[in-house]
Write a protein that holds these residues in place. Structure first.
Motif, PDB file in Angstrom:
ATOM      1  N   THR A  83      -8.634 -16.717   0.219  1.00 21.73           N
ATOM      2  CA  THR A  83      -8.148 -16.934  -1.144  1.00 21.73           C
ATOM      3  C   THR A  83      -7.567 -15.476  -1.477  1.00 21.73           C
ATOM      4  O   THR A  83      -6.278 -15.381  -1.894  1.00 21.73           O
ATOM      5  CB  THR A  83      -9.159 -16.991  -2.246  1.00 21.73           C
ATOM      6  N   ALA A 111      -3.475 -14.546  -1.757  1.00 25.89           N
ATOM      7  CA  ALA A 111      -2.990 -14.050  -2.898  1.00 25.89           C
ATOM      8  C   ALA A 111      -1.686 -12.730  -2.297  1.00 25.89           C
ATOM      9  O   ALA A 111      -1.042 -12.543  -3.080  1.00 25.89           O
ATOM     10  CB  ALA A 111      -3.861 -13.490  -3.971  1.00 25.89           C
ATOM     11  N   LYS A 168       1.152 -14.150  -1.166  1.00 22.19           N
ATOM     12  CA  LYS A 168       2.169 -14.532  -2.256  1.00 22.19           C
ATOM     13  C   LYS A 168       2.764 -13.278  -2.827  1.00 22.19           C
ATOM     14  O   LYS A 168       3.815 -13.228  -3.502  1.00 22.19           O
ATOM     15  CB  LYS A 168       1.430 -15.222  -3.003  1.00 22.19           C
ATOM     16  N   ASP A 198      -7.019 -13.717  -8.868  1.00 23.44           N
ATOM     17  CA  ASP A 198      -7.204 -15.114  -9.590  1.00 23.44           C
ATOM     18  C   ASP A 198      -7.747 -16.273  -8.495  1.00 23.44           C
ATOM     19  O   ASP A 198      -6.832 -16.513  -7.535  1.00 23.44           O
ATOM     20  CB  ASP A 198      -6.218 -15.920 -10.380  1.00 23.44           C
ATOM     21  N   ILE A 226      -8.533 -19.281  -8.343  1.00 23.47           N
ATOM     22  CA  ILE A 226      -8.058 -20.799  -8.578  1.00 23.47           C
ATOM     23  C   ILE A 226      -6.578 -20.813  -7.887  1.00 23.47           C
ATOM     24  O   ILE A 226      -6.138 -21.389  -7.273  1.00 23.47           O
ATOM     25  CB  ILE A 226      -8.222 -21.214  -9.929  1.00 23.47           C
ATOM     26  N   GLU A 227      -5.740 -19.765  -8.686  1.00 29.08           N
ATOM     27  CA  GLU A 227      -4.316 -19.807  -8.368  1.00 29.08           C
ATOM     28  C   GLU A 227      -3.830 -18.920  -7.174  1.00 29.08           C
ATOM     29  O   GLU A 227      -2.775 -19.147  -6.604  1.00 29.08           O
ATOM     30  CB  GLU A 227      -3.324 -19.280  -9.749  1.00 29.08           C
ATOM     31  N   GLU A 228      -4.767 -18.264  -6.710  1.00 28.72           N
ATOM     32  CA  GLU A 228      -4.576 -17.549  -5.293  1.00 28.72           C
ATOM     33  C   GLU A 228      -3.311 -16.572  -5.589  1.00 28.72           C
ATOM     34  O   GLU A 228      -2.532 -16.402  -4.924  1.00 28.72           O
ATOM     35  CB  GLU A 228      -4.566 -18.156  -4.148  1.00 28.72           C
ATOM     36  N   VAL A 229      -3.468 -15.762  -6.757  1.00 26.63           N
ATOM     37  CA  VAL A 229      -2.454 -14.794  -7.053  1.00 26.63           C
ATOM     38  C   VAL A 229      -3.421 -13.480  -7.515  1.00 26.63           C
ATOM     39  O   VAL A 229      -4.213 -13.513  -7.975  1.00 26.63           O
ATOM     40  CB  VAL A 229      -1.698 -15.179  -8.167  1.00 26.63           C
TER      41      VAL A 229
END
Length: 138
Positions: free
Chosen positions: A10, A14, A17, A127, A129-132
């Protein structure tokens, strides 16, 4: 080689990204006869520079029974890796990557905020969940 943290992929996603290139998974530090393994090594080229930024990232989930015990262990690893990186790769900055929930539970409380106030460590808050990446704390 140690087991990967449950949020390893994860946090790695992130970082990707966010424009980072993962160069080491894990980043091996050889010191004397010992090998230590920081979770990730990454690099980001900056438009204005020929050489980019280099970071090492230790990922921690803080899902054990005691937040304080988890913090103590993470700080011990961070300190050891920091000191060795200063000798081997002083241009590489070390970060501790944690979930936003961990940041709220620990680093927005007095026990964690004193570490940030005293600049004891650098954090990446992500985050899960959002992988950011939500926040960089230098």
């Amino acid at each position: 080689m140690p087991a990967k943290d449950i949020y390893h992929d994860t946090a790695k996603n992130a970082l990707i990204k966010d424009g980072w290139v993962i160069t080491n998974d894990p980043l091996t530090l050889q010191w004397g006869k010992k090998d230590l393994f920081v979770d990730l090594g990454a690099e980001k080229l900056l438009a204005a520079e020929k050489q980019g930024q280099k970071i090492a990232v230790e990922i921690k989930s803080f899902v054990g029974l005691s937040e304080v015990a988890n913090l103590e262990k993470a700080l011990g690893q961070y300190t050891l890796y920091y000191d060795i990186l200063q000798r081997l790769e002083p241009e590489r900055k070390l970060y501790l990557a944690i979930r936003k929930e961990t940041f709220s539970d620990i680093f927005e409380e007095p026990i964690g905020s004193i570490l940030l106030e005293n600049k004891r460590l650098r954090l990446i808050v992500f985050d899960s969940i959002e992988e950011v990446i939500l926040q960089w704390i230098p």
